[in-house]
Motif scaffolding. Structure first.
Motif, PDB file in Angstrom:
ATOM      1  N   THR A 196       0.837  -1.209   0.000  1.00  0.00           N
ATOM      2  CA  THR A 196       0.000   0.000   0.000  1.00  0.00           C
ATOM      3  C   THR A 196       0.866   1.251   0.000  1.00  0.00           C
ATOM      4  O   THR A 196       0.590   2.222  -0.714  1.00  0.00           O
ATOM      5  N   ILE A 197       1.928   1.219   0.806  1.00  0.00           N
ATOM      6  CA  ILE A 197       2.841   2.370   0.875  1.00  0.00           C
ATOM      7  C   ILE A 197       3.497   2.619  -0.477  1.00  0.00           C
ATOM      8  O   ILE A 197       3.574   3.755  -0.955  1.00  0.00           O
ATOM      9  N   LEU A 198       3.960   1.556  -1.124  1.00  0.00           N
ATOM     10  CA  LEU A 198       4.641   1.714  -2.410  1.00  0.00           C
ATOM     11  C   LEU A 198       3.681   2.150  -3.508  1.00  0.00           C
ATOM     12  O   LEU A 198       4.058   2.903  -4.408  1.00  0.00           O
ATOM     13  N   GLU A 199       2.454   1.676  -3.440  1.00  0.00           N
ATOM     14  CA  GLU A 199       1.452   2.127  -4.406  1.00  0.00           C
ATOM     15  C   GLU A 199       1.229   3.633  -4.284  1.00  0.00           C
ATOM     16  O   GLU A 199       1.125   4.348  -5.284  1.00  0.00           O
ATOM     17  N   SER A 200       1.159   4.119  -3.043  1.00  0.00           N
ATOM     18  CA  SER A 200       0.980   5.552  -2.809  1.00  0.00           C
ATOM     19  C   SER A 200       2.208   6.338  -3.249  1.00  0.00           C
ATOM     20  O   SER A 200       2.092   7.413  -3.845  1.00  0.00           O
ATOM     21  N   ALA A 201       3.394   5.799  -2.966  1.00  0.00           N
ATOM     22  CA  ALA A 201       4.626   6.452  -3.414  1.00  0.00           C
ATOM     23  C   ALA A 201       4.666   6.506  -4.940  1.00  0.00           C
ATOM     24  O   ALA A 201       5.106   7.499  -5.528  1.00  0.00           O
ATOM     25  N   GLY A 202       4.205   5.422  -5.572  1.00  0.00           N
ATOM     26  CA  GLY A 202       4.156   5.392  -7.026  1.00  0.00           C
ATOM     27  C   GLY A 202       3.206   6.428  -7.600  1.00  0.00           C
ATOM     28  O   GLY A 202       3.486   7.041  -8.642  1.00  0.00           O
ATOM     29  N   GLU A 203       2.095   6.653  -6.924  1.00  0.00           N
ATOM     30  CA  GLU A 203       1.143   7.668  -7.375  1.00  0.00           C
ATOM     31  C   GLU A 203       1.766   9.057  -7.317  1.00  0.00           C
ATOM     32  O   GLU A 203       1.583   9.875  -8.226  1.00  0.00           O
ATOM     33  N   ILE A 204       2.502   9.318  -6.239  1.00  0.00           N
ATOM     34  CA  ILE A 204       3.193  10.604  -6.126  1.00  0.00           C
ATOM     35  C   ILE A 204       4.220  10.753  -7.248  1.00  0.00           C
ATOM     36  O   ILE A 204       4.304  11.798  -7.910  1.00  0.00           O
ATOM     37  N   ALA A 205       4.995   9.697  -7.472  1.00  0.00           N
ATOM     38  CA  ALA A 205       6.032   9.746  -8.510  1.00  0.00           C
ATOM     39  C   ALA A 205       5.423   9.975  -9.883  1.00  0.00           C
ATOM     40  O   ALA A 205       5.936  10.775 -10.683  1.00  0.00           O
ATOM     41  N   ASN A 206       4.327   9.286 -10.180  1.00  0.00           N
ATOM     42  CA  ASN A 206       3.706   9.393 -11.500  1.00  0.00           C
ATOM     43  C   ASN A 206       3.095  10.773 -11.749  1.00  0.00           C
ATOM     44  O   ASN A 206       3.160  11.297 -12.861  1.00  0.00           O
ATOM     45  N   LYS A 207       2.505  11.353 -10.710  1.00  0.00           N
ATOM     46  CA  LYS A 207       1.793  12.620 -10.881  1.00  0.00           C
ATOM     47  C   LYS A 207       2.675  13.843 -10.670  1.00  0.00           C
ATOM     48  O   LYS A 207       2.474  14.875 -11.306  1.00  0.00           O
ATOM     49  N   GLN A 208       3.658  13.719  -9.764  1.00  0.00           N
ATOM     50  CA  GLN A 208       4.441  14.896  -9.390  1.00  0.00           C
ATOM     51  C   GLN A 208       5.932  14.771  -9.679  1.00  0.00           C
ATOM     52  O   GLN A 208       6.658  15.761  -9.623  1.00  0.00           O
ATOM     53  N   GLY A 209       6.396  13.554  -9.967  1.00  0.00           N
ATOM     54  CA  GLY A 209       7.813  13.350 -10.235  1.00  0.00           C
ATOM     55  C   GLY A 209       8.525  12.763  -9.033  1.00  0.00           C
ATOM     56  O   GLY A 209       8.085  12.918  -7.889  1.00  0.00           O
ATOM     57  N   MET A 210       9.625  12.090  -9.289  1.00  0.00           N
ATOM     58  CA  MET A 210      10.366  11.420  -8.226  1.00  0.00           C
ATOM     59  C   MET A 210      10.898  12.384  -7.181  1.00  0.00           C
ATOM     60  O   MET A 210      11.070  12.023  -6.014  1.00  0.00           O
ATOM     61  N   GLN A 211      11.146  13.633  -7.563  1.00  0.00           N
ATOM     62  CA  GLN A 211      11.682  14.587  -6.596  1.00  0.00           C
ATOM     63  C   GLN A 211      10.686  14.865  -5.474  1.00  0.00           C
ATOM     64  O   GLN A 211      11.079  15.328  -4.380  1.00  0.00           O
ATOM     65  N   GLU A 212       9.417  14.564  -5.709  1.00  0.00           N
ATOM     66  CA  GLU A 212       8.392  14.795  -4.689  1.00  0.00           C
ATOM     67  C   GLU A 212       8.129  13.566  -3.823  1.00  0.00           C
ATOM     68  O   GLU A 212       7.286  13.610  -2.917  1.00  0.00           O
ATOM     69  N   VAL A 213       8.815  12.474  -4.115  1.00  0.00           N
ATOM     70  CA  VAL A 213       8.671  11.268  -3.284  1.00  0.00           C
ATOM     71  C   VAL A 213       9.571  11.437  -2.073  1.00  0.00           C
ATOM     72  O   VAL A 213      10.744  11.069  -2.074  1.00  0.00           O
ATOM     73  N   THR A 214       9.027  12.034  -1.036  1.00  0.00           N
ATOM     74  CA  THR A 214       9.740  12.246   0.214  1.00  0.00           C
ATOM     75  C   THR A 214       8.956  11.571   1.338  1.00  0.00           C
ATOM     76  O   THR A 214       7.772  11.258   1.186  1.00  0.00           O
ATOM     77  N   LEU A 215       9.606  11.373   2.453  1.00  0.00           N
ATOM     78  CA  LEU A 215       8.922  10.765   3.584  1.00  0.00           C
ATOM     79  C   LEU A 215       7.775  11.642   4.059  1.00  0.00           C
ATOM     80  O   LEU A 215       6.694  11.146   4.421  1.00  0.00           O
ATOM     81  N   ALA A 216       7.988  12.964   4.043  1.00  0.00           N
ATOM     82  CA  ALA A 216       6.945  13.884   4.499  1.00  0.00           C
ATOM     83  C   ALA A 216       5.726  13.826   3.584  1.00  0.00           C
ATOM     84  O   ALA A 216       4.581  13.756   4.049  1.00  0.00           O
ATOM     85  N   ASN A 217       5.956  13.881   2.261  1.00  0.00           N
ATOM     86  CA  ASN A 217       4.837  13.852   1.316  1.00  0.00           C
ATOM     87  C   ASN A 217       4.104  12.525   1.353  1.00  0.00           C
ATOM     88  O   ASN A 217       2.875  12.473   1.261  1.00  0.00           O
ATOM     89  N   LEU A 218       4.866  11.438   1.475  1.00  0.00           N
ATOM     90  CA  LEU A 218       4.251  10.119   1.516  1.00  0.00           C
ATOM     91  C   LEU A 218       3.430   9.942   2.787  1.00  0.00           C
ATOM     92  O   LEU A 218       2.305   9.421   2.743  1.00  0.00           O
ATOM     93  N   ALA A 219       3.973  10.371   3.909  1.00  0.00           N
ATOM     94  CA  ALA A 219       3.247  10.255   5.174  1.00  0.00           C
ATOM     95  C   ALA A 219       1.964  11.075   5.135  1.00  0.00           C
ATOM     96  O   ALA A 219       0.908  10.633   5.624  1.00  0.00           O
ATOM     97  N   LYS A 220       2.035  12.258   4.548  1.00  0.00           N
ATOM     98  CA  LYS A 220       0.853  13.114   4.436  1.00  0.00           C
ATOM     99  C   LYS A 220      -0.219  12.440   3.586  1.00  0.00           C
ATOM    100  O   LYS A 220      -1.412  12.455   3.941  1.00  0.00           O
ATOM    101  N   LYS A 221       0.183  11.831   2.481  1.00  0.00           N
ATOM    102  CA  LYS A 221      -0.766  11.153   1.602  1.00  0.00           C
ATOM    103  C   LYS A 221      -1.424   9.972   2.304  1.00  0.00           C
ATOM    104  O   LYS A 221      -2.617   9.686   2.108  1.00  0.00           O
ATOM    105  N   LEU A 222      -0.643   9.280   3.128  1.00  0.00           N
ATOM    106  CA  LEU A 222      -1.148   8.095   3.824  1.00  0.00           C
ATOM    107  C   LEU A 222      -1.883   8.439   5.121  1.00  0.00           C
ATOM    108  O   LEU A 222      -2.555   7.583   5.701  1.00  0.00           O
ATOM    109  N   GLY A 223      -1.747   9.691   5.570  1.00  0.00           N
ATOM    110  CA  GLY A 223      -2.392  10.095   6.798  1.00  0.00           C
ATOM    111  C   GLY A 223      -1.721   9.537   8.039  1.00  0.00           C
ATOM    112  O   GLY A 223      -2.390   9.186   9.022  1.00  0.00           O
ATOM    113  N   ILE A 224      -0.400   9.452   7.993  1.00  0.00           N
ATOM    114  CA  ILE A 224       0.356   8.945   9.130  1.00  0.00           C
ATOM    115  C   ILE A 224       1.504   9.900   9.428  1.00  0.00           C
ATOM    116  O   ILE A 224       1.773  10.836   8.669  1.00  0.00           O
TER     117      ILE A 224
END
Length: 204
Positions: A13-41
């Motif tokens: 689930t985490i990697l799927e969400s990270a992949g969504e960020i990468a696909n829509k915003q680019g790999m530079q936006e795949v950060t722990l902060a952005n991923l945690a925010k997307k996952l609500g943790i």
């Protein structure tokens, strides 16, 4: 108000969400902060699954390679020879088109020599070798052919993603023409090698 954490949060689930960020915003936006925010943790919760940002990028790279393998393997079902090579080639390029960020991640593991990363990549290589068996390639010749095919597919995908194709020609048709030319070259090389071997054995 922060989003609610996803139920059943696991590495997939985490990697799927990270992949969504990468696909829509680019790999530079795949950060722990952005991923945690997307996952609500909270970001520290991610350390239960991997070791910081390098660990996340490694897992995302492996995830990307495994997804590439899946689409290629599915494309190869029920076909063989030239049709199979064309099918896996189209599947590879389509994956890169639909998942540009995950595709980029698959090519930029923090440690390319990592054993887990190498094992994931080996599956793609083995599949490619099996598909190319119709051309009777063995040993180093098979690996050279796989390198050639990979170079074509990656080069084509990268050029397309970076707007390198400006002419109004069908890209899929171009891809098929290129792969067929590559396969014709393999066939000619194999015939040459077999002829040279026959000449050596007969002393002609």
């Amino acid at each position: 108000m922060s989003p609610r954490p996803k139920i059943g949060l696991d590495l997939t689930t985490i990697l799927e969400s990270a992949g969504e960020i990468a696909n829509k915003q680019g790999m530079q936006e795949v950060t722990l902060a952005n991923l945690a925010k997307k996952l609500g943790i909270r970001p520290p919760s991610l350390y239960n699954h991997f070791d910081g940002l390098p660990g996340l990028r490694k897992k995302l790279a492996i995830y990307g390679i495994e997804k590439i393998y899946e689409v290629m393997a599915n494309a190869a079902i029920g076909v063989s020879g030239t049709e199979a090579v064309l099918a896996i080639s189209q599947a590879y390029v389509n994956f890169a088109r639909m998942n540009p960020g995950v595709y980029e991640a698959a090519l930029m593991a923090p440690d390319p020599e990592d054993e887990e990363f190498q094992l994931a990549g080996a599956k793609v290589v083995d599949l490619s070798i099996r598909v190319l068996q119709a051309y009777h390639l063995e040993g180093d010749h098979a690996l050279h052919a796989v390198r050639g095919l990979r170079s074509i597919l990656h080069g084509f995908s990268s050029l397309e993603q970076n707007g390198g194709f400006k002419l109004s020609l069908d890209l899929d048709e171009s891809l098929m023409i290129i792969i067929k030319a590559f396969l014709a070259g393999i066939g000619e090389q194999q015939n040459f090698n077999e002829g040279a071997l026959l000449t050596t054995e007969t002393g002609v």
